[in-house]
Design a protein around this motif. Structure first.
Motif, PDB file in Angstrom:
ATOM      1  N   LEU A  20       2.035   9.706 -19.361  1.00 57.39           N
ATOM      2  CA  LEU A  20       3.099   9.764 -18.361  1.00 57.39           C
ATOM      3  C   LEU A  20       4.215   8.800 -18.737  1.00 57.39           C
ATOM      4  CD1 LEU A  20       0.878   9.659 -15.154  1.00 57.39           C
ATOM      5  CD2 LEU A  20       1.934  11.680 -16.188  1.00 57.39           C
ATOM      6  N   SER A  21       5.359   8.977 -18.125  1.00 51.74           N
ATOM      7  CA  SER A  21       6.439   8.003 -18.300  1.00 51.74           C
ATOM      8  C   SER A  21       5.988   6.680 -17.677  1.00 51.74           C
ATOM      9  CB  SER A  21       7.711   8.492 -17.618  1.00 51.74           C
ATOM     10  OG  SER A  21       7.564   8.446 -16.204  1.00 51.74           O
ATOM     11  N   ALA A  22       6.665   5.611 -18.066  1.00 55.46           N
ATOM     12  CA  ALA A  22       6.329   4.291 -17.522  1.00 55.46           C
ATOM     13  C   ALA A  22       6.452   4.277 -16.000  1.00 55.46           C
ATOM     14  CB  ALA A  22       7.228   3.229 -18.149  1.00 55.46           C
ATOM     15  N   LEU A  23       7.485   4.933 -15.479  1.00 55.78           N
ATOM     16  CA  LEU A  23       7.690   4.948 -14.029  1.00 55.78           C
ATOM     17  C   LEU A  23       6.640   5.797 -13.324  1.00 55.78           C
ATOM     18  CD1 LEU A  23       9.325   4.042 -11.601  1.00 55.78           C
ATOM     19  CD2 LEU A  23      10.874   5.960 -12.012  1.00 55.78           C
ATOM     20  N   ALA A  24       6.327   6.969 -13.846  1.00 52.70           N
ATOM     21  CA  ALA A  24       5.320   7.837 -13.212  1.00 52.70           C
ATOM     22  C   ALA A  24       3.944   7.175 -13.218  1.00 52.70           C
ATOM     23  CB  ALA A  24       5.264   9.184 -13.917  1.00 52.70           C
ATOM     24  N   ALA A  25       3.579   6.577 -14.339  1.00 54.10           N
ATOM     25  CA  ALA A  25       2.282   5.898 -14.425  1.00 54.10           C
ATOM     26  C   ALA A  25       2.214   4.749 -13.431  1.00 54.10           C
ATOM     27  CB  ALA A  25       2.049   5.389 -15.846  1.00 54.10           C
ATOM     28  N   ARG A  26       3.302   4.019 -13.303  1.00 53.80           N
ATOM     29  CA  ARG A  26       3.342   2.875 -12.387  1.00 53.80           C
ATOM     30  C   ARG A  26       3.335   3.320 -10.934  1.00 53.80           C
ATOM     31  NH1 ARG A  26       2.170  -1.329 -10.281  1.00 53.80           N
ATOM     32  NH2 ARG A  26       3.460  -3.160 -10.254  1.00 53.80           N
ATOM     33  N   ALA A  27       3.984   4.432 -10.631  1.00 57.50           N
ATOM     34  CA  ALA A  27       3.994   4.934  -9.248  1.00 57.50           C
ATOM     35  C   ALA A  27       2.580   5.289  -8.802  1.00 57.50           C
ATOM     36  CB  ALA A  27       4.915   6.140  -9.133  1.00 57.50           C
ATOM     37  N   ILE A  28       1.823   5.931  -9.654  1.00 58.63           N
ATOM     38  CA  ILE A  28       0.438   6.294  -9.329  1.00 58.63           C
ATOM     39  C   ILE A  28      -0.426   5.050  -9.191  1.00 58.63           C
ATOM     40  CG2 ILE A  28      -1.642   7.417 -10.227  1.00 58.63           C
ATOM     41  CD1 ILE A  28       0.333   9.517 -11.491  1.00 58.63           C
ATOM     42  N   SER A  29      -0.333   4.147 -10.152  1.00 55.87           N
ATOM     43  CA  SER A  29      -1.182   2.949 -10.117  1.00 55.87           C
ATOM     44  C   SER A  29      -0.818   2.054  -8.925  1.00 55.87           C
ATOM     45  CB  SER A  29      -1.078   2.176 -11.437  1.00 55.87           C
ATOM     46  OG  SER A  29       0.191   1.601 -11.629  1.00 55.87           O
ATOM     47  N   PHE A  30       0.459   1.963  -8.611  1.00 54.06           N
ATOM     48  CA  PHE A  30       0.925   1.141  -7.490  1.00 54.06           C
ATOM     49  C   PHE A  30       0.406   1.684  -6.158  1.00 54.06           C
ATOM     50  CE2 PHE A  30       4.056   0.142  -4.211  1.00 54.06           C
ATOM     51  CZ  PHE A  30       4.172  -1.230  -4.350  1.00 54.06           C
ATOM     52  N   THR A  31       0.464   2.997  -5.985  1.00 54.73           N
ATOM     53  CA  THR A  31       0.002   3.613  -4.734  1.00 54.73           C
ATOM     54  C   THR A  31      -1.494   3.379  -4.535  1.00 54.73           C
ATOM     55  OG1 THR A  31       1.739   5.280  -4.860  1.00 54.73           O
ATOM     56  CG2 THR A  31      -0.155   5.783  -3.455  1.00 54.73           C
ATOM     57  N   ALA A  32      -2.270   3.573  -5.577  1.00 50.63           N
ATOM     58  CA  ALA A  32      -3.715   3.345  -5.478  1.00 50.63           C
ATOM     59  C   ALA A  32      -4.019   1.879  -5.176  1.00 50.63           C
ATOM     60  CB  ALA A  32      -4.406   3.779  -6.769  1.00 50.63           C
ATOM     61  N   ALA A  33      -3.287   0.979  -5.803  1.00 48.28           N
ATOM     62  CA  ALA A  33      -3.483  -0.448  -5.549  1.00 48.28           C
ATOM     63  C   ALA A  33      -3.124  -0.809  -4.110  1.00 48.28           C
ATOM     64  CB  ALA A  33      -2.662  -1.275  -6.533  1.00 48.28           C
ATOM     65  N   MET A  34      -2.054  -0.206  -3.580  1.00 42.95           N
ATOM     66  CA  MET A  34      -1.646  -0.481  -2.201  1.00 42.95           C
ATOM     67  C   MET A  34      -2.736  -0.062  -1.211  1.00 42.95           C
ATOM     68  SD  MET A  34       1.355   1.064   0.200  1.00 42.95           S
ATOM     69  CE  MET A  34       0.370   2.510   0.488  1.00 42.95           C
ATOM     70  N   LEU A  35      -3.291   1.119  -1.404  1.00 33.44           N
ATOM     71  CA  LEU A  35      -4.353   1.573  -0.502  1.00 33.44           C
ATOM     72  C   LEU A  35      -5.578   0.669  -0.596  1.00 33.44           C
ATOM     73  CD1 LEU A  35      -4.010   5.421  -1.017  1.00 33.44           C
ATOM     74  CD2 LEU A  35      -3.420   4.117   1.036  1.00 33.44           C
ATOM     75  N   THR A  36      -5.909   0.244  -1.791  1.00 32.66           N
ATOM     76  CA  THR A  36      -7.040  -0.666  -1.998  1.00 32.66           C
ATOM     77  C   THR A  36      -6.812  -1.986  -1.282  1.00 32.66           C
ATOM     78  OG1 THR A  36      -7.516   0.344  -4.154  1.00 32.66           O
ATOM     79  CG2 THR A  36      -8.404  -1.865  -3.757  1.00 32.66           C
ATOM     80  N   THR A  37      -5.626  -2.568  -1.447  1.00 35.76           N
ATOM     81  CA  THR A  37      -5.382  -3.868  -0.823  1.00 35.76           C
ATOM     82  C   THR A  37      -5.257  -3.776   0.691  1.00 35.76           C
ATOM     83  OG1 THR A  37      -2.978  -3.754  -1.199  1.00 35.76           O
ATOM     84  CG2 THR A  37      -4.325  -4.852  -2.903  1.00 35.76           C
ATOM     85  N   TRP A  38      -4.767  -2.644   1.207  1.00 36.20           N
ATOM     86  CA  TRP A  38      -4.708  -2.486   2.669  1.00 36.20           C
ATOM     87  C   TRP A  38      -6.109  -2.570   3.256  1.00 36.20           C
ATOM     88  CZ3 TRP A  38      -6.106   2.199   5.545  1.00 36.20           C
ATOM     89  CH2 TRP A  38      -5.911   2.056   6.930  1.00 36.20           C
ATOM     90  N   VAL A  39      -7.043  -1.830   2.677  1.00 36.67           N
ATOM     91  CA  VAL A  39      -8.420  -1.841   3.181  1.00 36.67           C
ATOM     92  C   VAL A  39      -9.003  -3.250   3.095  1.00 36.67           C
ATOM     93  CG1 VAL A  39     -10.771  -1.027   2.715  1.00 36.67           C
ATOM     94  CG2 VAL A  39      -8.859   0.596   2.694  1.00 36.67           C
ATOM     95  N   LEU A  40      -8.801  -3.922   1.978  1.00 35.66           N
ATOM     96  CA  LEU A  40      -9.360  -5.265   1.802  1.00 35.66           C
ATOM     97  C   LEU A  40      -8.668  -6.305   2.684  1.00 35.66           C
ATOM     98  CD1 LEU A  40      -9.862  -5.211  -2.068  1.00 35.66           C
ATOM     99  CD2 LEU A  40     -11.624  -5.026  -0.289  1.00 35.66           C
ATOM    100  N   ASN A  41      -7.347  -6.280   2.745  1.00 33.69           N
ATOM    101  CA  ASN A  41      -6.634  -7.273   3.557  1.00 33.69           C
ATOM    102  C   ASN A  41      -6.928  -7.125   5.043  1.00 33.69           C
ATOM    103  OD1 ASN A  41      -5.180  -9.089   1.876  1.00 33.69           O
ATOM    104  ND2 ASN A  41      -3.816  -7.426   1.301  1.00 33.69           N
ATOM    105  N   ARG A  42      -7.010  -5.905   5.524  1.00 37.06           N
ATOM    106  CA  ARG A  42      -7.251  -5.707   6.962  1.00 37.06           C
ATOM    107  C   ARG A  42      -8.665  -6.121   7.348  1.00 37.06           C
ATOM    108  NH1 ARG A  42      -9.204  -1.206   9.427  1.00 37.06           N
ATOM    109  NH2 ARG A  42      -7.420  -1.209  10.832  1.00 37.06           N
ATOM    110  N   SER A  43      -9.593  -6.064   6.404  1.00 33.01           N
ATOM    111  CA  SER A  43     -10.972  -6.416   6.743  1.00 33.01           C
ATOM    112  C   SER A  43     -11.350  -7.832   6.308  1.00 33.01           C
ATOM    113  CB  SER A  43     -11.946  -5.403   6.136  1.00 33.01           C
ATOM    114  OG  SER A  43     -11.810  -5.362   4.733  1.00 33.01           O
TER     115      SER A  43
END
Length: 139
Positions: free
Chosen positions: A36-59
């Motif tokens: 993928l392009s640098a931006l597309a790869a980062r958009a996917i990885s960033f979104t997954a990381a955000m969901l992961t940290t939301w679950v962890l930070n809220r708990s």
């Protein structure tokens, strides 16, 4: 800094560290396996990381101050907006460093670390005083 504040910061950093591993792993897959392009790869990885940290930070980090009256959907939406605000700085710096250094070898991970570092303080402040402010702003 009180013991409670230190524990909150430590939990935030642990959640962020795990999010970073998710981010870096998916970035590598996006760039090297999916090509993928640098931006597309980062958009996917960033979104997954955000969901992961939301679950962890809220708990973990912000569990005691969450506004329990706010539903999961609205909390996630607010978390997402706060993360996007900090993420604009994060991804902007990532792209600047990629442009300066290139996308070969370890350079994407140097760019990733620079972006993540730039968004760290912004994220903590927004999560602490906006997203999970339930009891944080109460006397």
């Amino acid at each position: 800094m009180t013991r409670e504040q230190a524990a909150k910061v430590a939990a935030f950093l642990v959640a962020g560290g795990i999010g970073f591993l998710v981010d870096a792993g998916l970035l590598w897959v996006g760039l090297n396996t999916l090509e993928l392009s640098a931006l597309a790869a980062r958009a996917i990885s960033f979104t997954a990381a955000m969901l992961t940290t939301w679950v962890l930070n809220r708990s973990l980090a912000f569990a005691s101050q969450r506004d329990r009256a706010r539903g999961h959907g609205s909390e996630l939406a607010l978390y997402g907006l706060a993360t996007l605000f900090s993420g604009a700085i994060n991804i902007g710096l990532y792209l600047v460093v990629i442009e300066a250094l290139g996308r070969g070898g370890i350079y994407p991970f140097i760019a990733l670390a620079a972006g993540v570092g730039a968004g760290l303080v912004s994220n903590f402040l927004l999560y602490n005083f906006v997203v999970f402010r339930g009891s944080a702003t109460r006397p």
